[in-house]
Design a protein around this motif. Structure first.
Motif, mmCIF file in Angstrom:
data_model
loop_
_atom_site.group_PDB
_atom_site.id
_atom_site.type_symbol
_atom_site.label_atom_id
_atom_site.label_comp_id
_atom_site.label_asym_id
_atom_site.label_seq_id
_atom_site.Cartn_x
_atom_site.Cartn_y
_atom_site.Cartn_z
ATOM 1 N N ALA A 444 11.033 98.935 94.265
ATOM 2 C CA ALA A 444 10.290 98.122 94.868
ATOM 3 C C ALA A 444 9.589 98.705 96.355
ATOM 4 O O ALA A 444 9.337 97.926 97.132
ATOM 5 C CB ALA A 444 11.339 96.861 95.390
ATOM 6 N N GLN A 445 9.935 100.054 96.639
ATOM 7 C CA GLN A 445 9.407 100.473 97.837
ATOM 8 C C GLN A 445 7.777 100.523 97.965
ATOM 9 O O GLN A 445 7.482 100.217 99.237
ATOM 10 C CB GLN A 445 9.547 101.957 97.947
ATOM 11 C CG GLN A 445 11.256 102.580 97.857
ATOM 12 C CD GLN A 445 11.901 102.554 96.608
ATOM 13 O OE1 GLN A 445 11.184 102.057 95.444
ATOM 14 N NE2 GLN A 445 13.074 103.546 96.463
ATOM 15 N N ARG A 721 10.260 87.952 96.820
ATOM 16 C CA ARG A 721 9.708 87.492 97.865
ATOM 17 C C ARG A 721 10.566 86.812 98.770
ATOM 18 O O ARG A 721 10.551 86.659 100.110
ATOM 19 C CB ARG A 721 8.467 86.206 97.438
ATOM 20 C CG ARG A 721 7.468 86.797 96.835
ATOM 21 C CD ARG A 721 6.447 86.062 96.414
ATOM 22 N NE ARG A 721 5.773 85.104 97.204
ATOM 23 C CZ ARG A 721 5.351 83.852 97.055
ATOM 24 N NH1 ARG A 721 5.376 83.265 95.471
ATOM 25 N NH2 ARG A 721 4.964 83.161 97.964
ATOM 26 N N ALA A 725 9.574 90.668 99.966
ATOM 27 C CA ALA A 725 8.651 91.374 99.374
ATOM 28 C C ALA A 725 7.329 90.700 99.800
ATOM 29 O O ALA A 725 7.263 89.492 99.445
ATOM 30 C CB ALA A 725 8.703 91.658 97.835
ATOM 31 N N THR A 726 6.194 91.405 99.989
ATOM 32 C CA THR A 726 5.148 90.645 100.402
ATOM 33 C C THR A 726 4.153 90.272 98.995
ATOM 34 O O THR A 726 4.285 90.842 98.050
ATOM 35 C CB THR A 726 4.060 91.349 101.507
ATOM 36 O OG1 THR A 726 3.696 92.760 100.537
ATOM 37 C CG2 THR A 726 4.736 91.692 102.597
ATOM 38 N N GLY A 727 3.496 89.242 99.108
ATOM 39 C CA GLY A 727 2.702 88.699 98.162
ATOM 40 C C GLY A 727 1.850 89.996 97.814
ATOM 41 O O GLY A 727 1.604 90.087 96.521
ATOM 42 N N LYS A 728 1.193 90.830 98.595
ATOM 43 C CA LYS A 728 0.409 91.888 98.490
ATOM 44 C C LYS A 728 1.272 92.930 97.353
ATOM 45 O O LYS A 728 0.600 93.459 96.399
ATOM 46 C CB LYS A 728 0.008 92.480 99.580
ATOM 47 C CG LYS A 728 -1.272 93.403 99.402
ATOM 48 C CD LYS A 728 -1.502 94.150 100.709
ATOM 49 C CE LYS A 728 -2.503 95.408 100.512
ATOM 50 N NZ LYS A 728 -2.344 96.150 101.801
ATOM 51 N N LEU A 729 2.394 92.981 97.723
ATOM 52 C CA LEU A 729 3.089 93.976 97.049
ATOM 53 C C LEU A 729 3.322 93.456 95.516
ATOM 54 O O LEU A 729 3.187 94.199 94.394
ATOM 55 C CB LEU A 729 4.567 94.198 97.337
ATOM 56 C CG LEU A 729 5.475 95.240 96.674
ATOM 57 C CD1 LEU A 729 5.086 96.547 96.809
ATOM 58 C CD2 LEU A 729 6.915 94.725 97.056
ATOM 59 N N GLU B 76 2.748 85.648 104.102
ATOM 60 C CA GLU B 76 2.892 87.146 104.300
ATOM 61 C C GLU B 76 3.655 87.518 105.407
ATOM 62 O O GLU B 76 4.632 88.301 105.275
ATOM 63 C CB GLU B 76 1.442 87.778 104.276
ATOM 64 C CG GLU B 76 0.731 87.756 102.971
ATOM 65 C CD GLU B 76 1.483 88.446 101.781
ATOM 66 O OE1 GLU B 76 2.186 87.618 101.033
ATOM 67 O OE2 GLU B 76 1.306 89.565 101.511
ATOM 68 N N ALA B 79 7.276 86.656 104.872
ATOM 69 C CA ALA B 79 7.946 87.463 103.998
ATOM 70 C C ALA B 79 8.335 88.728 104.720
ATOM 71 O O ALA B 79 9.738 89.259 104.577
ATOM 72 C CB ALA B 79 7.024 88.043 102.787
ATOM 73 N N GLU B 110 15.368 98.986 99.136
ATOM 74 C CA GLU B 110 14.211 99.433 98.331
ATOM 75 C C GLU B 110 12.904 98.949 99.189
ATOM 76 O O GLU B 110 12.048 99.537 99.444
ATOM 77 C CB GLU B 110 13.968 99.291 96.744
ATOM 78 C CG GLU B 110 15.062 100.004 96.168
ATOM 79 C CD GLU B 110 14.989 99.860 94.615
ATOM 80 O OE1 GLU B 110 13.913 99.409 94.182
ATOM 81 O OE2 GLU B 110 15.655 100.181 93.897
ATOM 82 N N LEU B 111 13.130 97.496 99.357
ATOM 83 C CA LEU B 111 11.992 96.872 99.835
ATOM 84 C C LEU B 111 11.732 97.326 101.298
ATOM 85 O O LEU B 111 10.502 97.363 101.740
ATOM 86 C CB LEU B 111 12.246 95.337 99.810
ATOM 87 C CG LEU B 111 12.230 94.443 98.507
ATOM 88 C CD1 LEU B 111 12.634 93.346 98.672
ATOM 89 C CD2 LEU B 111 10.356 94.515 98.170
ATOM 90 N N SER B 113 12.236 100.039 102.447
ATOM 91 C CA SER B 113 11.758 101.754 102.058
ATOM 92 C C SER B 113 12.696 102.378 102.848
ATOM 93 O O SER B 113 12.536 103.586 103.559
ATOM 94 C CB SER B 113 10.409 102.021 102.548
ATOM 95 O OG SER B 113 9.535 101.381 101.818
#
Lengths: 809, 220
Positions: A444-445, A721, A725-729, B76, B79, B110-111, B113
């Motif tokens: 998920a990076q 989310r 996690a962003t919506g973009k990701l 966003e 998030a 992971e999210l 990084s």
């Protein structure tokens, strides 16, 4: 109780919208199947009666001699079921003029089918009788060319006749090889008095038969046993007119489009059923907990699907009727009478399709649903037995069965089936190999890692999606290519300025002045083909005469719409021979390098068969069974044949030309071209609606496959989310993932389409297969655009909901 | 203060009118402290937790999380805020079924990084006593074990504040006790603030602060 509960469940399911995609797919399938089968059924009926009329009977026997009479006597046929006619070309005279005419001498049984429309002094009238002895019926054009009035004398050979009527319509109009010249119909009893038919004269004896299927098949058998080389038997199924072939091909396309749309719908139904079953796990568990036994639950769901079937059939058949009415209205100007009502076959095939869909694609899921343990009520994580292979196999069998039902050819069904499976497995296998083993973590990076990780993790569900997308893209491309190829071949065969007039019997002396005449009238001059009448004999067996005369031409270049299928075309550095059409080769067993003697009016020559050609007889340009190299025929006497386009504004040119060149016969194919063009235009509209429906089915399938995948992703997206996690990701990774799936499916779809188109061209339309590079470009592009487009639509739907809403679903 | 709410109100459409779920919610929580939100079913506890964690938006009012007005952020931005500052434990665990226990715990790292998500994941799994179950999938774990994985995942976030929605609600008393003890134990080591929605008065009593909701309002 069960009935009430099932009705409540049915209404609830309809209201909730969860049955929508399954219902829509079923309705679409039934609409297409019933629409197309109703249309083709009615079309076949009318074509059969038209072809019958075109042929002049149920069966026709053509021979260059009347020797078959003895064999027919053995059959003891009822005279009323048989008609005999002699057809030949001869010059007929009025007091002042003369013209070449195609003469048809008919007996008292003529016409066996249909009626003639004639015109005399009193006006037009219809008759089912042959001309009275001593009278002739001639084409209106011939009447004008000979400057005749009704009641005038006409001279044919040694006999004198009276012009009784002019011909407006004759039922067996497509039945003779001498149809190029204006027609004359006479009574066969007068034939002897003309003294035209002498030993060696070129006459074609036609015998027409009507009767029950058994009688016709008995006659056919007898004729087959007694026929000589060169004799020909034609039946209803062998309508080879340009129009017949045009309609025949479009009918094949309709059926193909229908089959493809049904296969696509069937896959959608399978996916929708899977979703339906997944959603009903808890419901079944609760019913079981409340004491309902397996038998009752099965009954409940069977009733539910019985209602679905009824609704589907009602809606689908209604829409299907509207669809076929539209098709009919597009083409009704072509048909002289109202189309006959349909038979029960369309209803039968529609019900069979629904039944196969129900038992092949829906019932296995429901059956699996019944196995769910009532413990599910207590333990939410109890779900189906994960082994979906039996359901998949059942679906594949249903897929194959549908193919067989629609093609009626087990070999073709197996080819398509194996092709779809083979290419899907190739794609799925390559995805497995390319992506390798899954790595630790979700990746998920970033979007790319997440997309690749998802592809690795969801190999099984992705495989089903690839299968669905591949089927959708492949089958749509097949429909698209087949329609493009079909329309293309029609348009190619009738270009805008295709010749609408043919001129024959042009003498060497007239050739140059006629070219000048056409040049002065600003009519485009085409090639003047030299033509000579000849017989072909086998060199080593001179007794074995090929009992037919051919019009031979000679030229250096291979004419358009001709393709050498065996041997080589004439070359400068070899001893050239002749080229024959593949029909002649097959019919008379003439092969490459066979040595032959060509017997012509002014002597004979020896040569060999240098090549065999496939000829496109649908093209509106002069075509020849036999073409020789000019070096062989240069010194031979011949006449010429040419074709040219006379625009509407210069219609008088044809009459002027006939007046100027008396011995030349000019005949127009304008009406035929117009008729074929009209029908092609109308059929094109119908084809486009089929294409649209097929694409709609493909879109349904792609959407259902994606929607099914997204059900499983909804939860993951919500958790991701929630964890930040962003919506973009989420959106980008989904787009990358589905674009890859789209490209792979597109490439596989292209492979299927190319293979499919090859088989359709060679087996269904019987044309020369082509290579279509656009398929390879369109497949991946459609894959990316449609799959990622639908994915974006679904992801955006997810993004509109807050993570909390998604988690609470 | 890590968390401040001012005049918080949440309405949802119901037929032609709006139904008020939460009204006039005002409270604050200091960094490193714990807060229990209690109340009967339908009192708006879970809705409040969703608003505080930035999972949902309020109709009016203000929420300051670590000084950031989250009611002014779009989805966003919320998030990103959740990723950086918030951890979650849910009543129904909400683990990803296609990931192993270790992979579920690695997910927040992971999210973000972070350099070595595996090492961090293994550390927290060990902390909740599930090292030997790290390669098991959620459906191979018991309810208590799944919730322990969820706790490990929540702490692997390096969050400033941790939200737990009925963390023991789906567990038997023994497992419930085990999980709640673990929650407070690990939380004391990380100096996170902790907000727990619960029916369990024992669990609520372990928190530094407690608010009770009734019909969407805080009961004094």
């Amino acid at each position: 109780m069960l009935a009430t509960l099932s009705i409540k469940l049915f209404i609830r399911e309809i209201r909730s919208g969860y049955l929508t995609s399954m219902l829509l797919s079923l309705v679409l399938a039934v609409t297409i199947v019933s629409g197309i089968s109703l249309f083709t059924d009615r079309l076949e009926k009318v074509l059969s009666s038209e072809t019958k009329e075109f042929l002049g009977g149920d069966l026709k026997f053509e021979s260059n001699e009347d020797a078959i009479k003895d064999s027919l006597k053995i059959l003891n046929l009822d005279k009323s079921k048989t008609s005999e006619m002699a057809v030949f070309a001869s010059v007929i005279f009025s007091e002042e003029e003369m013209q070449l005419s195609s003469i048809k001498a008919v007996d008292n049984s003529y016409p066996l089918i249909g009626e003639l429309e004639l015109q005399n002094k009193s006006g037009t009238y219809k008759t089912k009788q042959n001309p009275d002895q001593g009278t002739l019926w001639i084409d209106e054009r011939l009447k004008n060319l000979l400057s005749l009035e009704y009641g005038d004398n006409i001279y044919l050979g040694d006999a004198t006749f009276v012009l009784a009527a002019s011909i407006i319509y004759e039922p067996d109009r497509g039945s003779t090889n001498f149809a190029f010249a204006p027609k004359t119909i006479m009574n066969i009893s007068d034939l002897a008095a003309t003294n035209i038919i002498q030993p060696g004269s070129r006459v074609e004896y036609n015998y027409l038969f009507t009767g029950s299927e058994e009688e016709i098949s008995l006659i056919r058998e007898t004729l087959e046993e007694n026929k000589n080389q060169g004799d020909d038997i034609e039946s209803l199924s062998s309508d080879s007119s340009a129009l017949g072939r045009t309609i025949d091909r479009s009918e094949n396309f309709f059926l193909l489009g229908g089959l493809i749309a049904v296969l696509l719908s069937a896959c959608t139904i399978g996916i929708s059923s899977q979703r339906f079953a997944r959603r009903h796990i808890s419901y079944v568990a609760i019913l079981k907990t409340l004491g309902m036994n397996q038998f009752q639950i099965r009954g409940l769901y069977l009733l539910l699907f019985f209602y679905t079937t009824l609704l589907t059939l009602f809606l689908g058949l209604s829409f299907g009727w509207v669809l076929q009415s539209n098709f009919i209205s597009l083409m009704d100007s072509y048909f002289p009478t109202e189309l006959p009502p349909p038979s029960f076959y369309p209803l039968l095939i529609t019900c069979l399709t629904v039944l196969i869909c129900q038992f092949g694609f829906i019932y296995p899921h429901i059956s699996k649903l019944l196995d769910i343990s009532p413990m599910r009520v207590l333990k939410n994580d109890i779900t189906f037995n994960q082994n979906t292979l039996p359901i998949f196999i059942m679906g594949l069998f249903a897929f194959l069965f549908l193919l067989y039902v629609y093609t009626n050819q087990i070999a073709l069904s197996l080819i398509i089936f194996t092709g779809v499976i083979f290419f899907s497995f190739i794609g799925i296998g390559s995805i497995y190999l390319l992506l390798g083993k899954k790595k630790l973590g979700l990746g998920a990076q970033d979007a790319v890692s997440l997309a690749l990780s998802e592809l690795r993790r969801r190999k099984l569900s992705n495989s089903f999606q690839i299968f669905a997308f591949t089927v959708a893209i492949g089958l749509s491309l097949i429909t698209f290519s087949a329609s493009k190829n079909l329309l293309g071949s029609w348009q190619d065969s009738i270009p805008d300025n295709s010749p609408n007039n043919f001129a024959i019997n042009i003498t060497k002396e007239d050739k140059d002045s006629m070219e000048l005449f056409l040049y002065e009238k600003e009519i485009e001059i085409n090639l003047f083909y030299p033509v000579a009448n000849a017989q072909i004999l086998r060199k080593n067996n001179e007794e074995n005469i090929i009992d037919r005369n051919f019009n031979i031409t000679w030229l250096e270049d291979l004419p358009e719409q001709n393709e050498v299928v065996k041997g080589i075309w004439f070359q400068n550095d070899t001893k050239n021979g002749i080229s024959i059409s593949d029909e002649i080769s097959e019919r008379y067993d003439l092969n490459l390098n066979d040595e032959v003697i060509i017997q012509m009016e002014d002597g004979s020559l020896e040569t060999y068969i240098q090549s065999i050609r496939a000829v496109d007889w649908e093209s509106f340009s002069p075509n020849f069974f036999v073409i020789g190299h000019p070096s062989l025929f240069e010194e031979r006497s011949s006449t010429y044949i040419t074709s040219f386009y006379i625009p509407k504004s210069k219609q008088k040119v044809a009459a002027e030309l006939m007046r100027e060149f008396r011995t030349v016969s000019v005949f127009s194919v304008e009406e035929l071209i117009k008729q074929v063009r009209d029908i092609v235009n109308q059929v094109t509209k119908a084809l486009n609606s089929i294409l649209l429906l097929t694409c709609l089915s493909a879109l349904f399938l792609a959407f259902s496959a994606l929607q099914d995948g997204f059900d499983q992703r909804r939860h993951q997206s919500a958790i991701l989310r929630t964890l930040g996690a962003t919506g973009k990701l989420v959106k980008t990774s989904s787009l990358i993932e589905f674009s890859i799936l789209g490209v792979v499916s597109g490439l596989l779809g292209s492979m299927i389409a190319h293979t499919g188109v090859y088989f359709i061209e060679t087996k269904v339309f019987q044309t020369i297969p082509g290579f279509y590079p656009e398929i390879w470009v369109m497949g991946p592009i459609i894959g990316i655009v449609i799959v990622s487009g639908l994915c974006l639509y679904l992801v955006n739907g997810l993004m509109k909901q807050s993570p909390k809403e998604l988690l609470s679903q | 203060m890590i968390l401040i709410t001012k005049n918080l109100r949440k309405e949802v459409p119901s037929g032609e009118t709006n139904l008020v779920i939460l009204d006039d919610i005002n409270f604050s929580l200091e960094e490193g402290k714990s807060l229990a939100i209690t109340g009967p079913s339908g009192s708006g506890k879970s809705t409040l937790l969703g608003l505080l964690a930035g999972l949902d938006t309020a109709t009016s009012g203000e929420i300051l999380l670590d000084g950031i007005k989250i009611n002014l952020l779009n989805e966003e931005e919320r998030a990103i805020l959740r990723k950086d500052k918030v951890g979650f434990v849910f009543q129904s665990f909400e683990l990803l079924p296609s990931l192993t226990a270790l992979e579920n715990v690695m997910l927040p790292s992971e999210l973000k990084s972070e350099n070595d998500p595996q090492q961090r994941g293994e550390y927290f799994l060990d902390r909740v006593g599930l090292t030997d179950r790290k390669n098991h999938y959620p459906n191979q774990l018991s309810g208590g074990e799944q919730q322990r994985v969820a706790i490990a995942r929540a702490f692997a976030c390096s969050a400033k504040i941790l939200f737990a929605d009925e963390p023991t609600g789906n567990l038997d008393p023994r497992n419930g006790k085990l999980v709640s003890d673990l929650l407070f134990e690990v939380n004391s080591e990380t100096d996170n603030a902790l907000v727990i929605v619960t029916h369990d008065q024992d669990l609520a009593s372990q928190c530094d602060k407690k608010i009770e909701l009734k019909l969407g309002k805080i009961v004094d």
